[in-house]
Design a protein around this motif. Structure first.
Motif, PDB file in Angstrom:
ATOM      1  N   ARG A   1       0.816  -1.222   0.000  1.00 39.26           N
ATOM      2  CA  ARG A   1       0.000   0.000   0.000  1.00 39.26           C
ATOM      3  C   ARG A   1       0.847   1.268   0.000  1.00 39.26           C
ATOM      4  O   ARG A   1       0.690   2.145  -0.851  1.00 39.26           O
ATOM      5  CB  ARG A   1      -0.904   0.030   1.226  1.00 39.26           C
ATOM      6  CG  ARG A   1      -2.208  -0.696   1.095  1.00 39.26           C
ATOM      7  CD  ARG A   1      -2.833  -0.810   2.470  1.00 39.26           C
ATOM      8  NE  ARG A   1      -1.847  -1.453   3.356  1.00 39.26           N
ATOM      9  CZ  ARG A   1      -1.715  -2.750   3.516  1.00 39.26           C
ATOM     10  NH1 ARG A   1      -2.537  -3.568   2.897  1.00 39.26           N
ATOM     11  NH2 ARG A   1      -0.782  -3.257   4.295  1.00 39.26           N
TER      12      ARG A   1
ATOM     13  N   LEU B   1      -1.994   9.897  -1.689  1.00 39.50           N
ATOM     14  CA  LEU B   1      -1.469  10.143  -3.037  1.00 39.50           C
ATOM     15  C   LEU B   1      -1.176  11.621  -3.245  1.00 39.50           C
ATOM     16  O   LEU B   1      -0.073  12.005  -3.674  1.00 39.50           O
ATOM     17  CB  LEU B   1      -2.488   9.652  -4.064  1.00 39.50           C
ATOM     18  CG  LEU B   1      -2.151   9.941  -5.529  1.00 39.50           C
ATOM     19  CD1 LEU B   1      -0.937   9.140  -5.965  1.00 39.50           C
ATOM     20  CD2 LEU B   1      -3.338   9.629  -6.425  1.00 39.50           C
TER      21      LEU B   1
ATOM     22  N   LEU C   1      -4.933   2.203   8.436  1.00 46.62           N
ATOM     23  CA  LEU C   1      -5.055   1.003   7.603  1.00 46.62           C
ATOM     24  C   LEU C   1      -3.701   0.313   7.411  1.00 46.62           C
ATOM     25  O   LEU C   1      -2.685   0.989   7.410  1.00 46.62           O
ATOM     26  CB  LEU C   1      -5.695   1.317   6.243  1.00 46.62           C
ATOM     27  CG  LEU C   1      -7.113   1.934   6.288  1.00 46.62           C
ATOM     28  CD1 LEU C   1      -7.568   2.263   4.864  1.00 46.62           C
ATOM     29  CD2 LEU C   1      -8.123   1.027   6.968  1.00 46.62           C
ATOM     30  N   PRO C   2      -3.608  -0.972   7.217  1.00 47.25           N
ATOM     31  CA  PRO C   2      -4.765  -1.881   7.175  1.00 47.25           C
ATOM     32  C   PRO C   2      -5.382  -2.090   8.546  1.00 47.25           C
ATOM     33  O   PRO C   2      -4.687  -2.020   9.552  1.00 47.25           O
ATOM     34  CB  PRO C   2      -4.147  -3.189   6.673  1.00 47.25           C
ATOM     35  CG  PRO C   2      -2.741  -3.149   7.145  1.00 47.25           C
ATOM     36  CD  PRO C   2      -2.338  -1.711   7.088  1.00 47.25           C
TER      37      PRO C   2
ATOM     38  N   ALA D   1      -6.786   7.423   2.875  1.00 52.32           N
ATOM     39  CA  ALA D   1      -5.795   6.697   2.070  1.00 52.32           C
ATOM     40  C   ALA D   1      -5.579   7.387   0.722  1.00 52.32           C
ATOM     41  O   ALA D   1      -4.460   7.481   0.221  1.00 52.32           O
ATOM     42  CB  ALA D   1      -6.233   5.245   1.863  1.00 52.32           C
ATOM     43  N   LYS D   2      -6.676   7.861   0.138  1.00 50.80           N
ATOM     44  CA  LYS D   2      -6.586   8.553  -1.149  1.00 50.80           C
ATOM     45  C   LYS D   2      -5.774   9.841  -1.008  1.00 50.80           C
ATOM     46  O   LYS D   2      -4.986  10.188  -1.890  1.00 50.80           O
ATOM     47  CB  LYS D   2      -7.986   8.871  -1.662  1.00 50.80           C
ATOM     48  CG  LYS D   2      -8.003   9.440  -3.066  1.00 50.80           C
ATOM     49  CD  LYS D   2      -9.392   9.348  -3.668  1.00 50.80           C
ATOM     50  CE  LYS D   2      -9.332   9.422  -5.193  1.00 50.80           C
ATOM     51  NZ  LYS D   2     -10.610   9.006  -5.795  1.00 50.80           N
TER      52      LYS D   2
ATOM     53  N   PHE E   1     -10.988   5.576   3.932  1.00 54.35           N
ATOM     54  CA  PHE E   1     -10.586   5.352   2.546  1.00 54.35           C
ATOM     55  C   PHE E   1     -10.283   6.693   1.849  1.00 54.35           C
ATOM     56  O   PHE E   1      -9.378   6.766   1.014  1.00 54.35           O
ATOM     57  CB  PHE E   1     -11.632   4.540   1.780  1.00 54.35           C
ATOM     58  CG  PHE E   1     -11.689   3.096   2.217  1.00 54.35           C
ATOM     59  CD1 PHE E   1     -10.561   2.294   2.174  1.00 54.35           C
ATOM     60  CD2 PHE E   1     -12.861   2.535   2.701  1.00 54.35           C
ATOM     61  CE1 PHE E   1     -10.596   0.958   2.583  1.00 54.35           C
ATOM     62  CE2 PHE E   1     -12.916   1.204   3.119  1.00 54.35           C
ATOM     63  CZ  PHE E   1     -11.781   0.420   3.064  1.00 54.35           C
TER      64      PHE E   1
ATOM     65  N   ARG F   1       1.649  13.046  -0.974  1.00 53.12           N
ATOM     66  CA  ARG F   1       2.982  12.590  -1.387  1.00 53.12           C
ATOM     67  C   ARG F   1       3.425  13.260  -2.684  1.00 53.12           C
ATOM     68  O   ARG F   1       4.610  13.548  -2.878  1.00 53.12           O
ATOM     69  CB  ARG F   1       3.007  11.068  -1.463  1.00 53.12           C
ATOM     70  CG  ARG F   1       3.081  10.477  -0.060  1.00 53.12           C
ATOM     71  CD  ARG F   1       2.758   9.024   0.065  1.00 53.12           C
ATOM     72  NE  ARG F   1       2.869   8.640   1.472  1.00 53.12           N
ATOM     73  CZ  ARG F   1       2.040   7.811   2.116  1.00 53.12           C
ATOM     74  NH1 ARG F   1       1.044   7.249   1.477  1.00 53.12           N
ATOM     75  NH2 ARG F   1       2.213   7.552   3.386  1.00 53.12           N
TER      76      ARG F   1
ATOM     77  N   PHE G   1       2.974   1.570  -3.247  1.00 56.83           N
ATOM     78  CA  PHE G   1       2.165   1.974  -4.404  1.00 56.83           C
ATOM     79  C   PHE G   1       1.760   3.447  -4.307  1.00 56.83           C
ATOM     80  O   PHE G   1       1.671   4.137  -5.320  1.00 56.83           O
ATOM     81  CB  PHE G   1       0.907   1.106  -4.506  1.00 56.83           C
ATOM     82  CG  PHE G   1       1.109  -0.204  -5.216  1.00 56.83           C
ATOM     83  CD1 PHE G   1       2.373  -0.731  -5.438  1.00 56.83           C
ATOM     84  CD2 PHE G   1       0.015  -0.936  -5.680  1.00 56.83           C
ATOM     85  CE1 PHE G   1       2.545  -1.951  -6.102  1.00 56.83           C
ATOM     86  CE2 PHE G   1       0.179  -2.155  -6.337  1.00 56.83           C
ATOM     87  CZ  PHE G   1       1.435  -2.655  -6.550  1.00 56.83           C
ATOM     88  N   SER G   2       1.492   3.909  -3.105  1.00 54.88           N
ATOM     89  CA  SER G   2       1.087   5.298  -2.927  1.00 54.88           C
ATOM     90  C   SER G   2       2.207   6.238  -3.384  1.00 54.88           C
ATOM     91  O   SER G   2       1.972   7.197  -4.134  1.00 54.88           O
ATOM     92  CB  SER G   2       0.744   5.528  -1.451  1.00 54.88           C
ATOM     93  OG  SER G   2       0.516   6.875  -1.186  1.00 54.88           O
TER      94      SER G   2
END
Lengths: 308, 308, 308
Positions: free
Chosen positions: A54, A291, A265-266, A287-288, A284, A294, A57-58
């Motif tokens: 996670r 992106l 998360l997780p 989490a978005k 969620f 960063r 990938f972010s």
């Protein structure tokens, strides 16, 4: 004052946070149109000694949306040390020749600082050690609160879970203390309460806080519920006890209609999936935001670096 | 004569080495301006059956700086053979459909040649077997000497360490033998000395060499000290003995002021970090040259391939 | 009717297959000129809980040839679950923020459907469970037959090997049943024969089929020999018996001059390498078609997605 590396939350002064959040808002628009080519010459290396798909990938998606390219390791610890006793400093001095920034996650506290001491390119700390720092997580958390609550002043925030070795909670508490009239609640079993160094810091800054051992009584008061993982195996509690440190549907009724629930998360059992549909479930969206934050951070690092 | 694959140092004639080094000089300028798009349609696959983050990143960064794209494996051995007895030849015939070049590192000597025999796209040997070849390392080593010493003729070079199964030393000795008035010293415990086949080759080419069991006596004479890893577990030596095959600060005084110290990296105990600051410590510059040499090599392969 | 995810062969109606194959033909031309930039803003994540370098590279190369970018995992199962009991649904909801499509391979049957139920971006099933689906393999197989035999009607196809848990055979049989006057032969040891559900389906569609326990007798009749892996350890057969379910050079003479031999690869002992040179050996061309079919599929998904 510009910065060269991102190592710990403490680097971020209020003006820097403001610039970061302005850039983050802008990056949302950049992503909505599919990204930019502004940083197409940049190569970012993911050096993950502790795997996390996670988080990796972010960062890598952020690099791509900025136009850049990615060198990646899924598990650098297992696969790169051909010899015993290889030094992190050597690895950084070699790999920094092949990229324009290094995102490092490491099992040892302080690894990111050691890397930065020898690196000619920016180092971004993506988590070092369980008691160490994870500044990009803390800043995406702060951005999420800012974005969902429209302010960072005057908020009541409850942290719930195993708070003693939760680096996200420690870093976020540090950042929240910069704002006015903040009230913090730390809800944990006694043996997992937040460590004294954070409380001393809050005392020094005159930040109001309270230690609790059940979430129930303050649910109706708080603007933000920040739930963290509880490792069941660490608990000698039964399920009834566990419910004091978890969120379930029955608790939603007691919460403010405009409060939000966050989680790094997780998750494990701490938040029941039935809560996901409630508009206050912000994890969620949180989490978005990772992106966008960063992307904003990397663009700041590159701009500083290129202006030298 | 153009070449289709890069499999072993022996392929590189003096004119080819000259072209390679000219291109390498050019690639330094390309990297200084952030790379090129000249090879943007090229996809390069890293097929590493033996993991090496450093070598892999060096090739992948070279691909990116040329404008290309990367397919990657961190540990192909563990993760791709769903069945026992799967043939390397089959893997190559399949994967060559998905890319324009394959960089292969393999645990078996000769694997790169086997791959090249069936591959329609260029194969680059990034090391096969401990007694096998690692031609891109040998050429970046040679380039580093050429670049640091401004010549390849008339040099005295000491190789130190476990020389019996050091493929980098073997390949570099082979290449140095092409130049005039070269003198080579092989410094190793008797049981780890360079193997006779290299000495026979040097005899045939009338290259002067000497076998030694301590570095001390020739330190003041050599232009290049090429230190390699010594696996402590292989040695029955005590620390005093070990110092005969290692570089420490006290030895720096005995070396020529314009000599250089090289090491293929990663190092273990062979070179103390206090030496890093000495301008003669060339090993990190050597690692950086890996990027430029690999860009030059890949551009040569692609140009030959596209002109067919 | 457009589709949002690629989960199972059953989604593909005859008109959709026609569109897919037309696009596949077009993608061959795109690859011949080195790819396109049409989808340069797309990021595709490979989420492989079961490793497969071949399949992963096929998807990732397809993404690159379309102009897109790749987030990759070699072994997501081992490296991403920091906690026990982490939900696939959560992983998908997080990762879908970082990409425009997710290619998932999973050890559990039905995993791709579970992912699709919560994903805002297209999910592509690259194989879920041994009894599950692998629709992109089935469609590249069908495309290969269409391309090699110039038709899909009136063909005789023999499936050979361990057919009971061969998901590729099951999916391909399903697709072939859509065409006219198809005749299917299932050649396997009794205990590894194709399962009754497929036969019931063929009965319902009036597709002719025959169950056999040796390949010999029908070799001269078939247009396609589809050989699959036989796990030797599962067999209590000796080598003579094994030859009933394998292809060797002596059998080539009995086959039609324009028949083809297919295999999903990787192979073990089922097809001797001496057969590779025969023009009827189509398995490497089949693997190459995987690239074109996957480019076609992804372009269809992106076009549907972008038109919403």
């Amino acid at each position: 004052m510009p910065f060269k590396h991102i190592l710990e939350s403490q680097q971020f002064t209020l003006p820097l946070i403001k610039e970061l959040f302005d850039r983050t808002d802008y990056m949302k628009k950049v992503v909505a149109r599919g990204g930019t080519r502004d940083y197409e010459k940049k190569i970012v290396a993911s050096l993950f000694y502790k795997p996390s798909t996670r988080t990796r990938f972010s960062f890598e998606s952020a690099t791509y949306r900025l136009g850049g390219k990615v060198l990646t390791t899924e598990q650098a610890k297992e696969f790169s040390s051909e010899i015993q006793g290889e030094m992190l400093e050597d690895t950084i001095q070699i790999i920094s020749n092949y990229c324009d920034a290094i995102v490092i996650r490491h099992h040892e506290e302080g690894a990111a600082k050691r890397a930065a001491a020898v690196s000619p390119v920016p180092i971004i700390n993506a988590g070092d050690g369980s008691g160490g720092q994870h500044p990009t997580q803390a800043l995406l958390d702060l951005y999420t609160i800012h974005n969902e609550c429209q302010t960072l002043n005057g908020l009541s925030v409850a942290f719930i879970g195993a708070l003693d070795n939760g680096r996200t909670v420690r870093s976020l508490a540090y950042l929240l203390a910069k704002y006015d009239r903040v009230k913090l609640y730390f809800v944990a079993p006694a043996e997992m309460q937040i460590k004294p160094d954070i409380l001393e810091y809050l005392d020094k800054r005159n930040v109001a806080y309270q230690l609790l051992n059940s979430v129930e009584e303050i649910l109706s008061k708080v603007d933000v519920v920040y739930q963290t993982r509880i490792d069941k195996t660490r608990l000698s509690l039964n399920d009834t006890d566990l419910s004091k440190f978890n969120i379930d549907a029955s608790m939603l009724q007691k919460m403010k209609y405009d409060a939000i629930i966050m989680h790094p998360l997780p998750r494990s059992v701490e938040i029941h999936p039935e809560i996901d549909k409630d508009p206050r479930a912000a994890y969620f969206r949180q989490a978005k935001n990772g992106l966008y934050v960063r992307m904003a951070m990397m663009s700041m690092l590159f701009d500083v670096y290129d202006s030298k």
